[in-house]
Design a protein around this motif. Structure first.
Motif, mmCIF file in Angstrom:
data_model
loop_
_atom_site.group_PDB
_atom_site.id
_atom_site.type_symbol
_atom_site.label_atom_id
_atom_site.label_comp_id
_atom_site.label_asym_id
_atom_site.label_seq_id
_atom_site.Cartn_x
_atom_site.Cartn_y
_atom_site.Cartn_z
ATOM 1 N N GLY B 46 0.689 -1.278 0.057
ATOM 2 C CA GLY B 46 0.164 0.051 -0.043
ATOM 3 C C GLY B 46 0.719 1.144 0.015
ATOM 4 O O GLY B 46 0.577 2.205 -0.888
ATOM 5 N N ALA B 47 1.931 1.192 0.807
ATOM 6 C CA ALA B 47 2.877 2.576 0.918
ATOM 7 C C ALA B 47 3.461 2.717 -0.385
ATOM 8 O O ALA B 47 3.560 3.671 -0.939
ATOM 9 N N PHE B 48 3.963 1.582 -1.037
ATOM 10 C CA PHE B 48 4.475 1.785 -2.416
ATOM 11 C C PHE B 48 3.681 2.204 -3.518
ATOM 12 O O PHE B 48 3.945 2.945 -4.437
ATOM 13 N N ALA B 49 2.455 1.831 -3.187
ATOM 14 C CA ALA B 49 1.337 2.001 -4.642
ATOM 15 C C ALA B 49 1.224 3.464 -4.412
ATOM 16 O O ALA B 49 1.205 4.341 -5.348
ATOM 17 N N ALA B 50 1.235 4.036 -3.116
ATOM 18 C CA ALA B 50 0.760 5.434 -2.962
ATOM 19 C C ALA B 50 2.042 6.359 -3.361
ATOM 20 O O ALA B 50 2.037 7.455 -3.937
ATOM 21 N N TYR B 51 3.317 5.668 -3.220
ATOM 22 C CA TYR B 51 4.348 6.379 -3.446
ATOM 23 C C TYR B 51 4.582 6.450 -4.913
ATOM 24 O O TYR B 51 4.818 7.565 -5.535
ATOM 25 N N TYR B 52 4.368 5.423 -5.636
ATOM 26 C CA TYR B 52 4.238 5.527 -7.123
ATOM 27 C C TYR B 52 3.504 6.397 -7.891
ATOM 28 O O TYR B 52 3.617 7.075 -8.987
ATOM 29 N N PHE B 53 2.074 6.332 -7.143
ATOM 30 C CA PHE B 53 1.008 7.085 -7.841
ATOM 31 C C PHE B 53 1.237 8.661 -7.575
ATOM 32 O O PHE B 53 1.021 9.066 -8.527
ATOM 33 N N ALA B 54 1.793 8.799 -6.424
ATOM 34 C CA ALA B 54 2.132 10.189 -6.099
ATOM 35 C C ALA B 54 3.034 10.755 -7.272
ATOM 36 O O ALA B 54 3.288 11.992 -7.774
ATOM 37 N N ARG B 55 4.350 9.804 -7.550
ATOM 38 C CA ARG B 55 5.176 10.313 -8.409
ATOM 39 C C ARG B 55 4.717 10.528 -9.793
ATOM 40 O O ARG B 55 5.013 11.323 -10.673
ATOM 41 N N LEU B 57 1.697 11.054 -10.547
ATOM 42 C CA LEU B 57 0.673 12.285 -10.617
ATOM 43 C C LEU B 57 1.433 13.633 -10.594
ATOM 44 O O LEU B 57 1.083 14.862 -10.759
ATOM 45 N N GLY B 58 2.856 13.434 -10.309
ATOM 46 C CA GLY B 58 3.774 14.470 -9.926
ATOM 47 C C GLY B 58 3.291 15.121 -8.475
ATOM 48 O O GLY B 58 3.377 16.382 -8.439
ATOM 49 N N ILE B 59 2.721 14.671 -7.548
ATOM 50 C CA ILE B 59 2.106 15.227 -6.421
ATOM 51 C C ILE B 59 2.883 14.956 -5.311
ATOM 52 O O ILE B 59 2.468 14.958 -4.115
ATOM 53 N N GLU B 60 4.145 14.473 -5.476
ATOM 54 C CA GLU B 60 5.047 14.177 -4.327
ATOM 55 C C GLU B 60 5.406 15.338 -3.384
ATOM 56 O O GLU B 60 5.578 14.952 -2.185
ATOM 57 N N ALA B 66 -5.922 17.188 -0.395
ATOM 58 C CA ALA B 66 -6.324 16.550 -1.749
ATOM 59 C C ALA B 66 -5.186 15.393 -1.880
ATOM 60 O O ALA B 66 -5.534 14.434 -2.212
ATOM 61 N N THR B 67 -4.102 15.664 -1.581
ATOM 62 C CA THR B 67 -3.112 14.656 -1.693
ATOM 63 C C THR B 67 -3.082 13.524 -0.753
ATOM 64 O O THR B 67 -3.227 12.324 -1.026
ATOM 65 N N LEU B 68 -3.484 13.898 0.704
ATOM 66 C CA LEU B 68 -3.814 12.970 1.364
ATOM 67 C C LEU B 68 -4.942 11.872 0.998
ATOM 68 O O LEU B 68 -4.828 10.701 0.940
ATOM 69 N N ILE B 69 -5.956 12.481 0.569
ATOM 70 C CA ILE B 69 -7.168 11.711 0.418
ATOM 71 C C ILE B 69 -6.868 10.884 -0.956
ATOM 72 O O ILE B 69 -7.264 9.563 -1.083
ATOM 73 N N PHE B 128 8.960 8.844 1.089
ATOM 74 C CA PHE B 128 7.236 8.807 1.003
ATOM 75 C C PHE B 128 6.954 10.052 0.439
ATOM 76 O O PHE B 128 7.590 11.015 1.315
ATOM 77 N N PRO B 129 6.236 10.543 -0.223
ATOM 78 C CA PRO B 129 5.648 11.907 -0.665
ATOM 79 C C PRO B 129 5.240 12.702 0.489
ATOM 80 O O PRO B 129 4.721 12.037 1.669
ATOM 81 N N GLU B 130 5.505 13.985 0.535
ATOM 82 C CA GLU B 130 4.881 14.856 1.526
ATOM 83 C C GLU B 130 3.487 14.920 1.441
ATOM 84 O O GLU B 130 3.100 15.863 0.518
ATOM 85 N N VAL B 131 2.842 14.345 2.306
ATOM 86 C CA VAL B 131 1.319 14.209 2.391
ATOM 87 C C VAL B 131 0.974 15.595 2.947
ATOM 88 O O VAL B 131 -0.069 16.116 2.718
ATOM 89 N N MET B 132 1.537 16.063 3.920
ATOM 90 C CA MET B 132 0.980 17.076 4.801
ATOM 91 C C MET B 132 2.183 17.884 5.360
ATOM 92 O O MET B 132 3.035 17.122 5.669
#
Lengths: 258, 300
Positions: B46-55, B57-60, B66-69, B128-132
């Motif tokens: 799950g953590a890696f899925a979020a990591y790659y997806f954020a990259r 979308l370019g929202i890391e 919005a990023t969190l959700i 991990f992307p900066e969520v907040m």
């Protein structure tokens, strides 16, 4: 043919070298109250297990309204309208009386997960309908006042009744009762049998019951199938079965020539 | 005193993360009577899925609600699919096999995910992307309520309330309780146990997904073996509360989180893990069924 609801065509159940039921054939007619009797170990419960899909018959097949139930899972057979109770009570112990009944009504409910999470009117209405219907059924058996108690806290006799209520909540065409009066005293048994006859009429049900107590079966059943060592040894009206030499021998043993 | 309250807040925050993961263990145990050892690795994926997806979308580097959700949804969906696949491919074929076979399979699936993770994602830790942004949201006296802790608490509480509603107020929740109580009887009453089991895996895994994003936010270093220790502790929490008991898992997790925080604060951080497993040993000796578990004596 049209008035035959459930038919077993030469069903056999073999466990390793043991033939628990040997090419048994019988019919249960629409609206009938039929009894399956026999001494201990005759294979009565095995027959129920084959009728409800718990066991797949080694050979032969079960037909409901002319359609084969072969290969169907227990829940699929339940959806088609066959339900049962158990010889040894099997309630969902940790759950309340009401929840036990509600679960049986699930198959008739159609709402999705999101409808539930969003509390849509459709969800609330179908939950309410299910709840009302469950309470109505509980009322017939005078269990409605105990709806929110844990099912395991009920006295024995009421647990037996709750099993019947739960089975009725699946909206069955035929209900199979496995020794419904087991462990009850004479007056409780008498009362239960009246209730069974009553629900049969009220819900236009067909009933097949297993019973040990010959007197009881004789009192209410219209057709009786007698099983011994997995083989049908007699079938017919209570009078016919009662007078049958084979049945007397199965129950009391053969008189050794002196 | 302020320190103490601060530690309580941190402990509860840590505990609620443990709770999210512990719920997955306890739910699967409740319904299948098996320990799903792969659960902690579902959390890792799950953590890696979020990591790659954020990259992707370019929202890391784009902290905010919005990023969190978005990341929560991505992690939940990926974890559910993985949980579902594991159940379908690894556990369902063994439904009638002895319990030991399933247990060993679970360990196998866990190792498979951990080492496939090292091959696919690489063994080196990722950020991990900066969520907040972590900032002080409220200040009561000297006690600081930071945005991370509040988010962790809020998200976990919402997830747990949703779970509570699902289990106790909906038909699928009732069916889950029925299958957990007696699967064969539930089946005879028209409930399809396989569907309910699959659903349990989906729910448990998606809670692990929620946990993975919250941990990623708080401790932004992820690697393919990140599930091991937290999984073990969540498992201890589930056992502590009484495995199979949903409320127990949350209680156990809060105890674990708080005691860990207190040990680090007042004793030494060296003992944090020793303490966690010490609790497990003590519980197993004095209350083998856990705090809220029922110890049933088999009637003969």
């Amino acid at each position: 043919m049209s008035d035959v609801l459930l038919e077993a065509k030469n069903i056999t159940m073999q466990f390793g070298g043991l033939k628990a039921v040997d090419s048994l054939a019988f019919q249960v007619k629409q609206g009938q109250l039929a009894g399956l009797i026999g001494p201990n170990g005759a294979g009565k419960t095995t027959v129920f297990n084959m009728l409800t899909g718990v066991y797949q018959p080694t050979s032969g097949a079960v037909f409901l309204e002319g359609q084969s139930l072969q290969g169907l899972k227990p829940y699929e057979i339940s959806h088609r309208g066959v339900t049962r109770t158990f010889q040894n009570i099997r309630l969902f112990k940790g759950l309340t009386v009401l929840d036990n009944v509600l679960i049986a009504g699930h198959q008739h409910m159609r709402y999705g997960l999101f409808a539930a999470l969003l509390q849509t009117p459709h969800f609330l209405q179908s939950e309410k309908d299910l709840h009302d219907k469950a309470m109505e059924l509980l009322k017939i058996f005078h269990l409605d006042t105990k709806a929110h108690e844990p099912s395991c806290s009920l006295p024995y006799g009421e647990q037996r009744k709750l099993e019947i209520v739960r089975a009725l909540a699946t909206d069955p065409k035929i209900i199979l009762l496995d020794e419904p009066a087991a462990g009850m005293n004479h007056s409780e048994t008498h009362h239960l049998m009246e209730t069974i006859a009553k629900i049969r009429d009220q819900f236009k049900l067909t009933v097949l019951l297993i019973e040990h107590d010959m007197k009881l079966v004789m009192g209410i059943c219209e057709n009786i199938i007698v099983l011994d060592h997995g083989i049908k040894i007699e079938e017919g009206t209570p009078q016919k079965v009662q007078g049958s030499q084979k049945v007397i021998e199965a129950y009391l043993g053969v008189e050794e020539g002196l | 005193m302020q320190d103490f309250i601060q530690h309580i807040i941190n402990g509860v925050s840590l505990g609620s993360i443990y709770a999210l993961i512990a719920l997955g263990y306890t739910m699967v145990y409740g319904i299948l009577k098996m320990i799903n050892f792969a659960h902690s690795d579902v959390y890792m994926v799950g953590a890696f899925a979020a990591y790659y997806f954020a990259r992707f979308l370019g929202i890391e580097n784009n902290p905010g609600i919005a990023t969190l959700i978005t990341l929560l949804v991505v992690a939940m969906v990926c974890c559910s699919l993985l949980g579902l696949a594991i159940e379908r491919l690894a556990y369902r074929p063994l439904r009638k096999a002895p319990k030991l076979n399933i247990l060993i399979t679970a360990i196998g699936v866990s190792l498979f995910l951990e080492y496939s993770g090292q091959v696919v994602f690489g063994a080196d830790p990722k950020v991990f992307p900066e969520v907040m942004k972590d900032f002080v949201l409220f200040k009561i006296g000297d006690v600081e309520l930071k945005s991370f802790d509040i988010t962790v608490l809020l998200v976990s509480v919402i997830a747990m309330l949703a779970l509570e509603f699902l289990i106790f107020k909906t038909k699928i929740g009732r069916a889950m309780r029925a299958v957990s109580s007696n699967a064969s009887v539930a089946s005879l009453l028209g409930v399809n146990p396989d569907r309910i089991i699959a659903f349990t895996f989906i729910v448990g895994s998606s809670l692990a997904g929620v946990g993975s994003v919250l941990v990623g936010m708080k401790y932004p270093k992820i690697d393919p073996l990140m599930g091991m220790m937290i999984g073990l502790k969540a498992f201890v929490a589930a056992v502590l509360g009484g495995i199979g008991n949903v409320g127990g898992a949350v209680l156990g997790a809060l105890i674990m989180g708080l005691s860990e925080e207190m040990v680090v604060a007042y004793l030494s951080s060296t003992y944090r893990d020793a303490f966690a497993f010490g609790i497990l040993i003590i519980i197993l000796i004095f209350r083998p069924a856990g705090l809220l578990g029922k110890y049933s004596v088999e009637k003969v």
